[in-house]
Structures are given as C-alpha cells and as structure tokens.
Design a protein around this motif. Structure first.
Motif, PDB file in Angstrom:
ATOM      1  N   LEU A  94     -35.497  19.097  24.033  1.00  0.00           N
ATOM      2  CA  LEU A  94     -36.072  17.998  24.794  1.00  0.00           C
ATOM      3  C   LEU A  94     -37.584  18.116  24.962  1.00  0.00           C
ATOM      4  N   VAL A  95     -38.078  19.331  25.145  1.00  0.00           N
ATOM      5  CA  VAL A  95     -39.496  19.522  25.465  1.00  0.00           C
ATOM      6  C   VAL A  95     -40.314  19.919  24.230  1.00  0.00           C
ATOM      7  N   LEU A  96     -39.808  20.870  23.467  1.00  0.00           N
ATOM      8  CA  LEU A  96     -40.553  21.369  22.316  1.00  0.00           C
ATOM      9  C   LEU A  96     -40.216  20.634  21.022  1.00  0.00           C
ATOM     10  N   ARG A  97     -39.296  19.677  21.103  1.00  0.00           N
ATOM     11  CA  ARG A  97     -38.886  18.882  19.943  1.00  0.00           C
ATOM     12  C   ARG A  97     -38.318  19.749  18.824  1.00  0.00           C
ATOM     13  N   GLU A  98     -37.658  20.840  19.202  1.00  0.00           N
ATOM     14  CA  GLU A  98     -37.003  21.675  18.205  1.00  0.00           C
ATOM     15  C   GLU A  98     -35.730  20.986  17.710  1.00  0.00           C
ATOM     16  N   ARG A  99     -35.354  21.266  16.477  1.00  0.00           N
ATOM     17  CA  ARG A  99     -34.155  20.655  15.908  1.00  0.00           C
ATOM     18  C   ARG A  99     -33.004  21.645  15.971  1.00  0.00           C
ATOM     19  N   PRO A 100     -31.984  21.356  16.780  1.00  0.00           N
ATOM     20  CA  PRO A 100     -30.858  22.286  16.870  1.00  0.00           C
ATOM     21  C   PRO A 100     -29.994  22.216  15.620  1.00  0.00           C
ATOM     22  N   ASN A 101     -29.383  23.334  15.253  1.00  0.00           N
ATOM     23  CA  ASN A 101     -28.453  23.295  14.141  1.00  0.00           C
ATOM     24  C   ASN A 101     -27.073  22.838  14.630  1.00  0.00           C
ATOM     25  N   ARG A 102     -26.145  22.742  13.715  1.00  0.00           N
ATOM     26  CA  ARG A 102     -24.832  22.194  14.066  1.00  0.00           C
ATOM     27  C   ARG A 102     -24.110  23.057  15.102  1.00  0.00           C
ATOM     28  N   ALA A 103     -24.197  24.369  14.959  1.00  0.00           N
ATOM     29  CA  ALA A 103     -23.514  25.259  15.903  1.00  0.00           C
ATOM     30  C   ALA A 103     -24.086  25.107  17.311  1.00  0.00           C
ATOM     31  N   GLN A 104     -25.406  24.968  17.411  1.00  0.00           N
ATOM     32  CA  GLN A 104     -26.024  24.797  18.725  1.00  0.00           C
ATOM     33  C   GLN A 104     -25.613  23.475  19.365  1.00  0.00           C
ATOM     34  N   VAL A 105     -25.507  22.421  18.558  1.00  0.00           N
ATOM     35  CA  VAL A 105     -25.053  21.136  19.084  1.00  0.00           C
ATOM     36  C   VAL A 105     -23.617  21.242  19.596  1.00  0.00           C
ATOM     37  N   VAL A 106     -22.770  21.924  18.835  1.00  0.00           N
ATOM     38  CA  VAL A 106     -21.376  22.123  19.264  1.00  0.00           C
ATOM     39  C   VAL A 106     -21.328  22.907  20.569  1.00  0.00           C
ATOM     40  N   ALA A 107     -22.128  23.989  20.649  1.00  0.00           N
ATOM     41  CA  ALA A 107     -22.137  24.815  21.861  1.00  0.00           C
ATOM     42  C   ALA A 107     -22.605  24.007  23.067  1.00  0.00           C
ATOM     43  N   LEU A 108     -23.645  23.192  22.891  1.00  0.00           N
ATOM     44  CA  LEU A 108     -24.136  22.360  23.992  1.00  0.00           C
ATOM     45  C   LEU A 108     -23.095  21.337  24.410  1.00  0.00           C
ATOM     46  N   GLY A 109     -22.388  20.759  23.449  1.00  0.00           N
ATOM     47  CA  GLY A 109     -21.351  19.791  23.776  1.00  0.00           C
ATOM     48  C   GLY A 109     -20.209  20.416  24.563  1.00  0.00           C
ATOM     49  N   ILE A 110     -19.797  21.607  24.161  1.00  0.00           N
ATOM     50  CA  ILE A 110     -18.720  22.301  24.877  1.00  0.00           C
ATOM     51  C   ILE A 110     -19.175  22.670  26.293  1.00  0.00           C
ATOM     52  N   ALA A 111     -20.426  23.107  26.429  1.00  0.00           N
ATOM     53  CA  ALA A 111     -20.949  23.454  27.748  1.00  0.00           C
ATOM     54  C   ALA A 111     -21.001  22.224  28.652  1.00  0.00           C
ATOM     55  N   ALA A 112     -21.410  21.076  28.089  1.00  0.00           N
ATOM     56  CA  ALA A 112     -21.442  19.836  28.878  1.00  0.00           C
ATOM     57  C   ALA A 112     -20.036  19.460  29.337  1.00  0.00           C
ATOM     58  N   LEU A 113     -19.053  19.621  28.453  1.00  0.00           N
ATOM     59  CA  LEU A 113     -17.660  19.349  28.829  1.00  0.00           C
ATOM     60  C   LEU A 113     -17.214  20.288  29.945  1.00  0.00           C
ATOM     61  N   ALA A 114     -17.667  21.545  29.894  1.00  0.00           N
ATOM     62  CA  ALA A 114     -17.321  22.510  30.938  1.00  0.00           C
ATOM     63  C   ALA A 114     -17.831  22.061  32.301  1.00  0.00           C
ATOM     64  N   VAL A 144     -17.100  27.427  28.805  1.00  0.00           N
ATOM     65  CA  VAL A 144     -18.427  28.058  28.743  1.00  0.00           C
ATOM     66  C   VAL A 144     -18.382  29.289  27.842  1.00  0.00           C
ATOM     67  N   TRP A 145     -17.345  30.100  27.980  1.00  0.00           N
ATOM     68  CA  TRP A 145     -17.225  31.306  27.147  1.00  0.00           C
ATOM     69  C   TRP A 145     -17.076  30.940  25.672  1.00  0.00           C
ATOM     70  N   ILE A 146     -16.342  29.857  25.387  1.00  0.00           N
ATOM     71  CA  ILE A 146     -16.223  29.412  23.996  1.00  0.00           C
ATOM     72  C   ILE A 146     -17.586  28.968  23.467  1.00  0.00           C
ATOM     73  N   ALA A 147     -18.327  28.214  24.282  1.00  0.00           N
ATOM     74  CA  ALA A 147     -19.661  27.761  23.878  1.00  0.00           C
ATOM     75  C   ALA A 147     -20.575  28.942  23.592  1.00  0.00           C
ATOM     76  N   LEU A 148     -20.520  29.964  24.439  1.00  0.00           N
ATOM     77  CA  LEU A 148     -21.361  31.140  24.235  1.00  0.00           C
ATOM     78  C   LEU A 148     -20.936  31.910  22.994  1.00  0.00           C
ATOM     79  N   ALA A 149     -19.637  31.930  22.691  1.00  0.00           N
ATOM     80  CA  ALA A 149     -19.162  32.597  21.478  1.00  0.00           C
ATOM     81  C   ALA A 149     -19.726  31.896  20.248  1.00  0.00           C
ATOM     82  N   VAL A 150     -19.691  30.555  20.240  1.00  0.00           N
ATOM     83  CA  VAL A 150     -20.249  29.788  19.126  1.00  0.00           C
ATOM     84  C   VAL A 150     -21.746  30.070  18.990  1.00  0.00           C
ATOM     85  N   PHE A 151     -22.452  30.065  20.126  1.00  0.00           N
ATOM     86  CA  PHE A 151     -23.890  30.293  20.141  1.00  0.00           C
ATOM     87  C   PHE A 151     -24.233  31.689  19.625  1.00  0.00           C
ATOM     88  N   THR A 152     -23.494  32.703  20.072  1.00  0.00           N
ATOM     89  CA  THR A 152     -23.791  34.087  19.705  1.00  0.00           C
ATOM     90  C   THR A 152     -23.485  34.354  18.234  1.00  0.00           C
TER      91      THR A 152
END
Length: 311
Positions: free
Chosen positions: A122-142, A279-287
C-alpha cells in the motif's frame, strides 16, 4: 556426476542469541504484572524513561553519539514519528497484559509479518507474489472469523500488528544503528515520560517511591528488560540468515499465546481457534515462500536484517 554444495552450518551462538531474544520477548506477559499496582500509563512512562537512560549510557560507551548529531532535520522528524508509534505499541501491549488479553497480543504479533507485507504493497508500491497474496487473504479471513465470533474485531491485536508494521516502515526511512535509533527515539519521548513521572510523584498519584525497594527496582528494571532482547537480536542478526531469524520470530507470539491460554486461562471459543488456525496457515504459506525465495536468491541472505525494538 553432479556435486551438491552443502548448506553452510548455522552459527550456534547466533541461534542461541536469537532464541534468547525471542524467549525474553515471549516472557514479557510475566514481567509487567510484577509492576502492579502501578497503572499501565505509569508503567509505560517508566519503561520509556529507564530505556532512554540505559540506551544513552550504552551509546556513550560505544561512542555513537556522532551518528545522532549528524542526523538531518528530516531524519529527526522520522525518528519522532517512530517514537510516537513505538509508544503506542508499548502502551497497548502493557494495557493488554494488565487486562489479561495476552492471546490478543499474541494474535497481533503473529499477524505483524503479514501486515508488513500489506504496508509494503500500500505504501511502498511493492508487488506481492502469489504466495503473499494468498497469505494476506487467509489472514483477512481469520480476522473476519474472529470478529464474527467475538462480536467485534480484535482491535488490540490489530493495533499491535499495525503499529509494529508502521514502526518497521518508518525505520526503513532512517539508516541508524539499533542503539542510536532507540536512543534517539528515547530522547524524543523520554522528557515527556520524565515530566509525567515527576507529576505523578508530586501529586501523590505515583507508586515509584511509595511501595518499597522491590517495586522501585522493578520499575527501573523495565529499561534493561526492554533493551536486552534488542541487543541479543541485533547480535543474532549478524550471525545467522534472515530465514532462520524470521522463523525464530514465531517463538515470541507462541509463548504469549500459551501464557494467555494456560496461565491466564483466557477464553478460547471455537471461532478463536478457527481464526488462529487460519493465521497459522497464512504464516506457513508466508514462511515457505520466504525460504524458497532465499534458496533461489541466496544473495538475499546478505541483506541487512531489520531490528525490531518493540514487544
């Protein structure tokens, strides 16, 4: 015949230092109640004050004041903003411990790496990869699952996660060693904390000198308790890879979670278990994504590791 290069052996001292830092942060919920009956705001003021005093002494020993004197005005504005954010983070943490919401604290620190990724987008205009998008989506669902189950969002945990993420974002704007950075932040908010402590004592509302030597020692100890894990972490960051240090980071919220559930006996209905599971699943994807990216680009291991100065 293909020869596979052996992975470099981890520096055991570095791992020990990293574990020590995160275990110390994980034990914070056990320390702050020792300062009772001081209220959260008084505890926060003493934490800021004695951390400033200690870090000023450390910076003097390291002869590092020149880095702060050379900091331009814009740099000091960023340091001041970081000091304000870290004050909020520390205050919310202490308040959460005082009302026995340690599980919410753990949730905040589990989510902080994901919030950092979101802020980067949002701030630095970085482009997330697919895994990061999935992790963020799972965290939002959490967050949605926990919010629906509780009837309101987990504001305390979200505040900790966002403030920690914003703090890290601000730290990227100023290139300072961790000791100089924390000292500079202390110089910004420390005088305010000192004035508040003096006000409490003069008006008879303070507990610092009223409850004996043990209480006074515990209040002063808030400074070393804050600074020691940071120094351990900084030393570990120079000895072990980013992926190892990032994995060790989960020790802190895990210990806090266990403290909240097993020691405080905090309520964990099914919705919270489901939310934490997500949240733990999201962190597993992220890690896993972080480890994979590091193996593909080993040069990433040589990048400077951010040194968190909060918990």
């Amino acid at each position: 015949m293909t020869v596979t290069e052996a992975a470099p052996e981890l520096d055991r001292r570095g791992v020990g230092l990293g574990v020590g830092a995160h275990v110390a942060w994980g034990l914070f919920p056990a320390f702050w109640p020792l300062l009772d009956p001081a209220g959260p705001v008084e505890v926060l003021a003493h934490r800021i004050l004695w951390t400033m005093v200690l870090m000023a002494g450390v910076l003097t020993l390291l002869r590092g004041w020149g880095t702060l004197r050379a900091l331009p005005g814009r740099g000091w504005l960023t340091v001041a903003a970081a000091a304000a954010v870290i004050t909020v983070n520390w205050g919310v943490f202490i308040h959460g411990v005082s009302i026995e919401r340690v599980v919410d604290i753990a949730l905040g620190y589990y989510m902080s790496p994901l919030v950092s990724v979101l802020l980067g987008v949002l701030v630095l205009r970085e482009r997330p990869n697919r895994a990061q998008v999935v992790a963020l989506g799972i965290a939002a669902l959490a967050v949605v699952v926990i919010s629906v189950g509780a009837g309101s969002p987990p504001w305390l945990g979200l505040c900790l996660a966002v403030s920690f993420g914003v703090y890290g974002l601000l730290k990227k704007k100023v290139s300072l060693p961790s000791t100089a950075s924390l000292t500079g932040e202390g110089l910004v908010v420390g005088p305010i904390a000192l004035a508040f402590v003096v006000y409490l004592q003069v008006t008879g509302q303070g507990t610092f000198t009223e409850l004996g030597g043990f209480h006074m020692a515990m209040m002063v100890l808030a400074g070393p308790v804050t600074a020691l894990p940071l120094l351990l972490y900084g030393a570990a960051a120079r000895l072990i890879p980013l992926t190892t240090l990032g994995t060790l980071m989960y020790l802190t919220p895990t210990m806090q979670f266990l403290w909240g559930v097993l020691v405080n006996g905090e309520d964990m209905p099914l919705s919270r278990w489901l939310g934490f599971g997500l949240v733990w699943i999201a962190l597993a994807v992220f890690t896993v994504d972080l480890i994979r990216a590091t193996r593909v680009r080993p040069d990433r291991e040589l990048q400077p590791v951010p040194e968190p100065e909060t918990r």
